[in-house]
Write an enzyme that holds these catalytic residues in place. Sequence first.
Site, short mmCIF file in Angstrom:
data_model
loop_
_atom_site.label_atom_id
_atom_site.label_comp_id
_atom_site.label_asym_id
_atom_site.label_seq_id
_atom_site.Cartn_x
_atom_site.Cartn_y
_atom_site.Cartn_z
N GLY A 43 -13.32 31.26 -0.09
CA GLY A 43 -14.32 30.98 -1.12
C GLY A 43 -13.80 30.76 -2.52
CG ASP A 102 -25.00 39.12 -1.86
OD1 ASP A 102 -25.91 39.64 -2.52
OD2 ASP A 102 -25.19 38.60 -0.75
CB VAL A 153 -25.53 29.35 -4.38
CG1 VAL A 153 -26.79 29.58 -5.19
CG2 VAL A 153 -24.59 30.55 -4.54
#
Length: 180
Positions: A43, A102, A153
């Site tokens: 990521g 998160d 997202v």
Amino acid sequence: MVEDIETILFHEQTILSRLDELAAQLTEDYRDKELTVVAVLNGSVMFLADLLRRIPLPLKIDALSVSSYHGGTESTGTVTFHQDKLPDIDGRHVLVLDDILDTGLTLHAICEKLRRECRPLSVECCVLLTKRKGRAAEAEAKYAGFEIGDEFVVGYGLDYDERYRNLPFVGVLRREVFGG
Ligand code: IMP
Ligand code: MG
């Protein structure tokens, strides 16, 4: 691919301008310190490349690969490490780079493991995005690009089931795509 995006939250230029600011702050904070940036794959790849090119310090780069989602859009709660050998960061200052904070489970597990097993001088976190919500684990990022709501997202490194990472912007994925 672009047709699966509901709204664009951050265009490439907006991201890069913010990276200028983050990089200036990091350059200041880590001046004269032995820094190793530990990127959390996959990521953080875009973030890593664009951010570090803006930091004129003699830093080292290493990487870790973990998974906590296993293909869905919600953290499973268990973090699996995919390598036998952890980064060589004994006596160094460490900045862990990830795409998004998160629940905080992933970064918490990574930072704890590095602190416990690798004897770094310090460990801080830097993320492109943080979600505005209560965290399950005691992980906060000292450095963060943007704060977003509790939406899923993709783009600029962030994926849904390993796709969309190569979009140049960050956008909200249409609910139909993941059946949410
Ligand atoms: P946490 O452990 O819940 O903080 O989740 C962190 C990891 O989940 C990140 O490194 C991402 O790979 C993934 N993640 C969390 N939220 C999103 C999102 O909105 N889009 C894509 N990936 C996400
Ligand atoms: Mg992911």
